[in-house]
Design a protein around this motif. Sequence first.
Motif, PDB file in Angstrom:
ATOM      1  N   UNK A 155      23.881  41.613 -18.093  1.00 14.15           N
ATOM      2  CA  UNK A 155      23.517  43.103 -17.396  1.00 14.15           C
ATOM      3  C   UNK A 155      24.956  43.703 -17.179  1.00 14.15           C
ATOM      4  N   UNK A 156      24.889  44.941 -16.748  1.00 11.28           N
ATOM      5  CA  UNK A 156      26.080  45.642 -16.343  1.00 11.28           C
ATOM      6  C   UNK A 156      25.910  46.715 -15.335  1.00 11.28           C
ATOM      7  N   UNK A 157      26.948  47.262 -14.632  1.00 11.42           N
ATOM      8  CA  UNK A 157      26.842  48.491 -13.725  1.00 11.42           C
ATOM      9  C   UNK A 157      28.133  49.027 -13.921  1.00 11.42           C
ATOM     10  N   UNK A 158      28.119  50.288 -14.270  1.00 14.25           N
ATOM     11  CA  UNK A 158      29.405  51.206 -14.230  1.00 14.25           C
ATOM     12  C   UNK A 158      30.217  51.192 -13.016  1.00 14.25           C
ATOM     13  N   UNK A 159      31.214  51.138 -12.984  1.00 16.45           N
ATOM     14  CA  UNK A 159      31.897  51.139 -11.755  1.00 16.45           C
ATOM     15  C   UNK A 159      32.284  52.417 -11.286  1.00 16.45           C
ATOM     16  N   UNK A 160      32.099  53.431 -12.083  1.00 14.19           N
ATOM     17  CA  UNK A 160      31.960  54.795 -11.514  1.00 14.19           C
ATOM     18  C   UNK A 160      30.773  54.955 -10.691  1.00 14.19           C
ATOM     19  N   UNK A 161      29.803  54.290 -10.655  1.00 14.53           N
ATOM     20  CA  UNK A 161      28.733  54.181 -10.155  1.00 14.53           C
ATOM     21  C   UNK A 161      28.752  53.642  -8.500  1.00 14.53           C
ATOM     22  N   UNK A 162      29.727  52.472  -8.844  1.00 10.93           N
ATOM     23  CA  UNK A 162      30.057  51.734  -7.494  1.00 10.93           C
ATOM     24  C   UNK A 162      30.932  52.643  -6.762  1.00 10.93           C
ATOM     25  N   UNK A 163      31.996  53.010  -7.335  1.00 10.66           N
ATOM     26  CA  UNK A 163      33.109  53.865  -6.509  1.00 10.66           C
ATOM     27  C   UNK A 163      32.451  55.172  -5.866  1.00 10.66           C
ATOM     28  N   UNK A 164      31.364  55.707  -6.660  1.00  9.62           N
ATOM     29  CA  UNK A 164      30.502  57.009  -6.096  1.00  9.62           C
ATOM     30  C   UNK A 164      29.864  56.298  -4.822  1.00  9.62           C
ATOM     31  N   UNK A 165      29.322  55.423  -4.823  1.00 13.57           N
ATOM     32  CA  UNK A 165      28.550  54.862  -3.839  1.00 13.57           C
ATOM     33  C   UNK A 165      29.413  54.621  -2.648  1.00 13.57           C
ATOM     34  N   UNK A 166      30.615  53.943  -2.901  1.00 18.78           N
ATOM     35  CA  UNK A 166      31.476  53.697  -1.850  1.00 18.78           C
ATOM     36  C   UNK A 166      32.069  54.806  -1.071  1.00 18.78           C
ATOM     37  N   UNK A 167      32.334  55.785  -1.858  1.00 20.97           N
ATOM     38  CA  UNK A 167      32.941  57.217  -1.202  1.00 20.97           C
ATOM     39  C   UNK A 167      31.772  57.798  -0.377  1.00 20.97           C
ATOM     40  N   UNK A 168      30.602  57.892  -0.917  1.00 25.37           N
ATOM     41  CA  UNK A 168      29.511  58.503  -0.236  1.00 25.37           C
ATOM     42  C   UNK A 168      29.196  57.719   1.186  1.00 25.37           C
ATOM     43  N   UNK A 169      29.290  56.379   1.017  1.00 22.44           N
ATOM     44  CA  UNK A 169      29.343  55.513   2.173  1.00 22.44           C
ATOM     45  C   UNK A 169      30.474  55.780   3.404  1.00 22.44           C
ATOM     46  N   UNK A 170      31.624  56.143   2.781  1.00 18.34           N
ATOM     47  CA  UNK A 170      32.703  56.433   3.681  1.00 18.34           C
ATOM     48  C   UNK A 170      32.702  57.861   4.115  1.00 18.34           C
TER      49      UNK A 170
END
Length: 172
Positions: A155-170
């Motif tokens: 399985x995989x998850x694009x790290x751009x997705x993670x970075x996007x979620x992190x900046x939405x959170x902050x």
Amino acid sequence: MSAQPFRLVRLDAEHGRKRFHSGSTQLDRYLREQVSQDIRRRVAACFVAVTNEQRVAGYYTLASASVELSDLPEATAKKLPRCPSVPAVRMGRLAVDRDFKGVGLGGALLADALRRSAQAEIAAHALIVDAKDETAADFYGHHGLIVLPSSALRLFLPLATVAGLMSAGTSR
Ligand SMILES: CC(C)(COP(=O)(O)OP(=O)(O)OC[C@H]1O[C@@H](n2cnc3c(N)ncnc32)[C@H](O)[C@@H]1OP(=O)(O)O)[C@@H](O)C(=O)NCCC(=O)NCCS
């Protein structure tokens, strides 16, 4: 089961791992006998959740890897440079001690791995995992990772997705 607070840090010699028991002999033995050598050889980095008593309650490993473009879903591969593979971070192992299962620690360790990988200065397109069985694959799927068309256990998850979620959170 325990709801005590944990610290998520890099494994060091002070952390107690002799009693670690996740239910997977292989993953337990790796933490006790092999991981320190892999760290010295720079083939894996290991991060742990430790209790106030410095006992390891859970761990995961990260290493650099690459993923073949032909293994990725077509829609993802189409957006990437035309080369045979792209850089990735591989989470090789993840395990939680039986005394601490079911309180969200596995999810917290996975989130920590995604955060570290997304914030790393060296680029990687995605975090990839090789689940050891279908139950583990279901755990990763539950947390939003996407099964690669080439294998039901990868399985995989694009790290751009993670970075996007992190900046939405902050920015909230
Ligand atoms: C898989 C493992 C890491 C999960 O750790 P855990 O701390 O018990 O899991 P959590 O408490 O963090 O679970 C978080 C969420 O995942 C869900 N979940 C847990 N195991 C799951 C599974 N096998 N399939 C689907 N969802 C699962 C939980 O229901 C929970 O959902 P919620 O947040 O919506 O309430 C742990 O069971 C383990 O160490 N297993 C043995 C080793 C292993 O299989 N490692 C996998 C890597 S190969």
